[in-house]
Design a protein around this motif. Structure first.
Motif, PDB file in Angstrom:
ATOM      1  N   ILE A  60     -40.849  -5.917  34.909  1.00 51.36           N
ATOM      2  CA  ILE A  60     -41.612  -6.289  33.766  1.00 51.36           C
ATOM      3  C   ILE A  60     -40.869  -4.803  32.950  1.00 51.36           C
ATOM      4  O   ILE A  60     -41.030  -4.651  31.394  1.00 51.36           O
ATOM      5  CB  ILE A  60     -43.001  -6.109  33.266  1.00 51.36           C
ATOM      6  N   ALA A  61     -41.482  -3.717  34.186  1.00 53.99           N
ATOM      7  CA  ALA A  61     -40.879  -2.194  33.113  1.00 53.99           C
ATOM      8  C   ALA A  61     -39.511  -2.319  32.998  1.00 53.99           C
ATOM      9  O   ALA A  61     -39.269  -1.426  31.762  1.00 53.99           O
ATOM     10  CB  ALA A  61     -41.729  -1.302  34.357  1.00 53.99           C
ATOM     11  N   CYS A  62     -38.649  -2.809  33.591  1.00 56.68           N
ATOM     12  CA  CYS A  62     -36.872  -2.596  33.441  1.00 56.68           C
ATOM     13  C   CYS A  62     -37.242  -3.643  32.154  1.00 56.68           C
ATOM     14  O   CYS A  62     -36.144  -2.947  30.802  1.00 56.68           O
ATOM     15  CB  CYS A  62     -36.404  -3.057  34.282  1.00 56.68           C
ATOM     16  N   ASP A  63     -37.270  -4.776  31.614  1.00 57.99           N
ATOM     17  CA  ASP A  63     -37.370  -5.399  30.638  1.00 57.99           C
ATOM     18  C   ASP A  63     -38.100  -4.691  29.892  1.00 57.99           C
ATOM     19  O   ASP A  63     -38.114  -4.798  28.302  1.00 57.99           O
ATOM     20  CB  ASP A  63     -38.988  -6.370  30.578  1.00 57.99           C
ATOM     21  N   LEU A  64     -38.793  -4.100  29.655  1.00 56.63           N
ATOM     22  CA  LEU A  64     -40.171  -2.852  28.686  1.00 56.63           C
ATOM     23  C   LEU A  64     -39.363  -1.717  28.077  1.00 56.63           C
ATOM     24  O   LEU A  64     -38.664  -2.250  27.388  1.00 56.63           O
ATOM     25  CB  LEU A  64     -40.681  -2.337  29.042  1.00 56.63           C
ATOM     26  N   ALA A  65     -38.084  -1.306  29.093  1.00 53.58           N
ATOM     27  CA  ALA A  65     -37.181  -0.101  29.139  1.00 53.58           C
ATOM     28  C   ALA A  65     -36.000  -1.213  28.077  1.00 53.58           C
ATOM     29  O   ALA A  65     -35.750  -0.517  27.259  1.00 53.58           O
ATOM     30  CB  ALA A  65     -36.535   0.541  29.611  1.00 53.58           C
ATOM     31  N   GLU A  66     -35.749  -2.156  28.189  1.00 56.07           N
ATOM     32  CA  GLU A  66     -34.417  -2.572  27.464  1.00 56.07           C
ATOM     33  C   GLU A  66     -34.731  -2.669  26.446  1.00 56.07           C
ATOM     34  O   GLU A  66     -34.037  -2.762  25.321  1.00 56.07           O
ATOM     35  CB  GLU A  66     -33.739  -3.692  28.352  1.00 56.07           C
ATOM     36  N   ALA A  94     -48.182  -2.271  21.993  1.00 53.32           N
ATOM     37  CA  ALA A  94     -47.628  -1.403  21.240  1.00 53.32           C
ATOM     38  C   ALA A  94     -46.765  -2.701  21.062  1.00 53.32           C
ATOM     39  O   ALA A  94     -46.635  -3.659  20.779  1.00 53.32           O
ATOM     40  CB  ALA A  94     -46.289  -0.678  22.236  1.00 53.32           C
ATOM     41  N   ILE A  95     -46.590  -2.187  19.627  1.00 53.65           N
ATOM     42  CA  ILE A  95     -45.530  -3.178  18.740  1.00 53.65           C
ATOM     43  C   ILE A  95     -43.668  -2.696  18.402  1.00 53.65           C
ATOM     44  O   ILE A  95     -44.015  -1.583  18.274  1.00 53.65           O
ATOM     45  CB  ILE A  95     -45.967  -3.870  17.573  1.00 53.65           C
ATOM     46  N   PHE A  96     -43.510  -3.893  19.013  1.00 56.59           N
ATOM     47  CA  PHE A  96     -41.395  -3.132  19.125  1.00 56.59           C
ATOM     48  C   PHE A  96     -41.185  -3.922  17.313  1.00 56.59           C
ATOM     49  O   PHE A  96     -40.596  -5.005  17.969  1.00 56.59           O
ATOM     50  CB  PHE A  96     -40.959  -3.816  20.064  1.00 56.59           C
ATOM     51  N   GLY A  97     -40.183  -3.251  16.864  1.00 58.70           N
ATOM     52  CA  GLY A  97     -40.129  -4.350  15.991  1.00 58.70           C
ATOM     53  C   GLY A  97     -38.007  -4.406  16.092  1.00 58.70           C
ATOM     54  O   GLY A  97     -37.550  -3.631  16.643  1.00 58.70           O
ATOM     55  N   GLY A  98     -37.648  -5.278  15.981  1.00 53.73           N
ATOM     56  CA  GLY A  98     -36.706  -5.621  15.606  1.00 53.73           C
ATOM     57  C   GLY A  98     -35.680  -5.810  14.667  1.00 53.73           C
ATOM     58  O   GLY A  98     -36.274  -5.843  13.969  1.00 53.73           O
ATOM     59  N   VAL A  99     -34.291  -6.628  15.273  1.00 54.48           N
ATOM     60  CA  VAL A  99     -33.843  -6.094  13.375  1.00 54.48           C
ATOM     61  C   VAL A  99     -34.113  -7.167  12.485  1.00 54.48           C
ATOM     62  O   VAL A  99     -33.895  -6.849  11.439  1.00 54.48           O
ATOM     63  CB  VAL A  99     -32.003  -6.748  13.434  1.00 54.48           C
ATOM     64  N   ASP A 131     -40.151  -9.403  15.968  1.00 56.19           N
ATOM     65  CA  ASP A 131     -41.231  -8.314  17.016  1.00 56.19           C
ATOM     66  C   ASP A 131     -41.627  -8.774  17.668  1.00 56.19           C
ATOM     67  O   ASP A 131     -41.880  -9.936  18.167  1.00 56.19           O
ATOM     68  CB  ASP A 131     -41.836  -7.863  15.467  1.00 56.19           C
ATOM     69  N   THR A 132     -42.344  -7.911  18.732  1.00 58.38           N
ATOM     70  CA  THR A 132     -42.680  -8.684  20.107  1.00 58.38           C
ATOM     71  C   THR A 132     -43.772  -7.773  20.191  1.00 58.38           C
ATOM     72  O   THR A 132     -43.978  -6.412  19.687  1.00 58.38           O
ATOM     73  CB  THR A 132     -41.657  -7.476  21.336  1.00 58.38           C
ATOM     74  N   VAL A 133     -44.971  -7.931  20.984  1.00 55.83           N
ATOM     75  CA  VAL A 133     -46.177  -6.935  20.879  1.00 55.83           C
ATOM     76  C   VAL A 133     -46.413  -7.052  22.315  1.00 55.83           C
ATOM     77  O   VAL A 133     -45.710  -8.032  22.961  1.00 55.83           O
ATOM     78  CB  VAL A 133     -47.467  -7.879  20.675  1.00 55.83           C
ATOM     79  N   ILE A 187     -53.507  -4.911  35.887  1.00 58.47           N
ATOM     80  CA  ILE A 187     -52.549  -6.079  37.085  1.00 58.47           C
ATOM     81  C   ILE A 187     -51.460  -7.089  36.561  1.00 58.47           C
ATOM     82  O   ILE A 187     -50.551  -6.831  37.252  1.00 58.47           O
ATOM     83  CB  ILE A 187     -53.967  -7.404  37.329  1.00 58.47           C
ATOM     84  N   GLU A 188     -51.540  -7.377  35.420  1.00 61.47           N
ATOM     85  CA  GLU A 188     -50.360  -8.180  34.785  1.00 61.47           C
ATOM     86  C   GLU A 188     -49.965  -7.827  33.321  1.00 61.47           C
ATOM     87  O   GLU A 188     -51.383  -8.296  32.444  1.00 61.47           O
ATOM     88  CB  GLU A 188     -50.470  -9.291  35.037  1.00 61.47           C
ATOM     89  N   SER A 189     -49.182  -7.128  32.789  1.00 59.68           N
ATOM     90  CA  SER A 189     -49.216  -6.732  31.257  1.00 59.68           C
ATOM     91  C   SER A 189     -48.197  -7.851  30.829  1.00 59.68           C
ATOM     92  O   SER A 189     -47.522  -8.426  31.787  1.00 59.68           O
ATOM     93  CB  SER A 189     -48.242  -5.437  31.537  1.00 59.68           C
ATOM     94  N   VAL A 190     -47.961  -7.948  29.827  1.00 64.50           N
ATOM     95  CA  VAL A 190     -47.456  -8.487  28.819  1.00 64.50           C
ATOM     96  C   VAL A 190     -46.887  -9.214  27.526  1.00 64.50           C
ATOM     97  O   VAL A 190     -47.642  -7.834  26.802  1.00 64.50           O
ATOM     98  CB  VAL A 190     -48.542 -10.602  28.537  1.00 64.50           C
ATOM     99  N   PHE A 191     -45.905  -9.590  27.017  1.00 68.85           N
ATOM    100  CA  PHE A 191     -44.993  -9.619  25.727  1.00 68.85           C
ATOM    101  C   PHE A 191     -45.567 -11.370  25.555  1.00 68.85           C
ATOM    102  O   PHE A 191     -45.566 -12.199  25.757  1.00 68.85           O
ATOM    103  CB  PHE A 191     -43.818  -9.983  26.242  1.00 68.85           C
ATOM    104  N   LEU A 192     -45.952 -10.560  24.044  1.00 70.17           N
ATOM    105  CA  LEU A 192     -46.199 -11.699  22.763  1.00 70.17           C
ATOM    106  C   LEU A 192     -45.574 -11.801  21.903  1.00 70.17           C
ATOM    107  O   LEU A 192     -45.361 -10.758  21.593  1.00 70.17           O
ATOM    108  CB  LEU A 192     -47.861 -11.730  22.475  1.00 70.17           C
TER     109      LEU A 192
END
Length: 293
Positions: A98-104, A221-226, A231-233, A239-244
């Motif tokens: 999930i950390a690699c997913d975050l970096a990507e 954190a909010i990541f803006g898409g094109v 967009d992703t939160v 214990i377990e981080s998540v993407f929304l």
């Protein structure tokens, strides 16, 4: 090729968007399978991110689903083209997938908004500060160093010349925390002022007197898409981080961020003269804490 058991966040997101578009078009999985001359299981695997879809097949699906030309269409095509490889691959021996997913995700984002009521955000941390934080949960010195290197590599998306707009809201409590000791904290607070000189970076402090809203909002954190539909939160948890990805949830967090921004002190402006600070702002508060250490 057998379906993958652990798709990346990019792969899961592309699949989720295709499922959303198919449902909007009122098509069943069987009907989508006919479009690709495939079986229903293949559509299920594509929508779950377990197998890739070629650009030609994706283009065909998007057209049949009625997806119009524009940033959203182009963004989906780009997600299919991505192979998920990057500098983060050299850290897979120590960091979770999930950390690699975050970096990507950070590499693909057009804008980053982050709120943290406890710590200075990772994107703004010095090596000393990051090491003090990471060492609390990683006792092995060598692994801790690798984790720190990974975190500092992520900061490259804010390097000079970057087009990524970055906004950070940091609670005043994070400024007072003695993480790594007084000297490390002075360097960290100075780092906040220095990075705010970048034209694409905005740093605000949420002061104690603004109330408890920041604490209730937790870290996110909010990541803006094109396109805003991409967009992703990101919610970090020990214990377990998540993407929304749900649009309504993302909108709620975007509103929450703007509320936090309205309650926070004015952004750091390192170019302003000390005498211009008629009212307390983020810069004057950081300097006050830094000089008191």
């Amino acid at each position: 090729m057998a379906p993958r058991s652990n798709p990346s966040e990019r792969q899961r997101r592309l699949g989720a968007e295709l499922r959303k578009l198919r449902n909007r078009a009122g098509l069943s999985g069987d009907q989508a399978a006919v479009i690709l001359d495939a079986d229903r299981a293949r559509i299920s695997n594509i929508e779950a991110g377990r197998i890739d879809v070629s650009r030609n097949r994706l283009y065909k699906l998007l057209r049949e689903y009625g997806c119009p030309d524009g940033p959203y269409f182009d963004g989906l095509m780009e997600m299919a083209q991505g192979r998920g490889t990057g500098w983060w691959d050299e850290f897979r021996d120590v960091v979770a997938p999930i950390a690699c997913d975050l970096a990507e995700l950070e590499e693909r984002s057009t804008a980053l908004r982050t709120h943290d009521p406890l710590f200075v955000p990772g994107m703004l941390q010095t090596r000393e500060y990051a090491h003090a934080v990471i060492s609390e949960s990683e006792p092995d010195p060598q692994r801790a160093d690798r984790f720190v290197d990974f975190r500092l590599h992520r900061q490259r998306v804010l390097s000079v010349g970057s087009q990524v707009a970055y906004r950070a809201i940091i609670h005043e409590a994070a400024l007072h925390a003695q993480i790594g000791g007084p000297q490390a904290m002075r360097k960290q607070l100075l780092r906040l002022i220095e990075v705010a000189r970048l034209p694409n970076v905005t740093v605000q402090v949420f002061p104690f007197e603004a109330g408890a809203y920041s604490a209730y909002s937790r870290s996110f954190a909010i990541f803006g898409g094109v396109d805003t539909e991409l967009d992703t939160v990101y919610l970090e948890h020990p214990i377990e981080s998540v993407f929304l990805r749900d649009g309504e949830l993302v909108d709620e967090y975007a509103k929450m961020f703007e509320r936090l921004s309205s309650l926070a002190l004015a952004p750091i402006d390192p170019e302003s003269a000390p005498e211009s600070h008629e009212t307390r702002d983020s810069l004057s508060l950081i300097q006050h804490v830094m000089y008191s250490l």
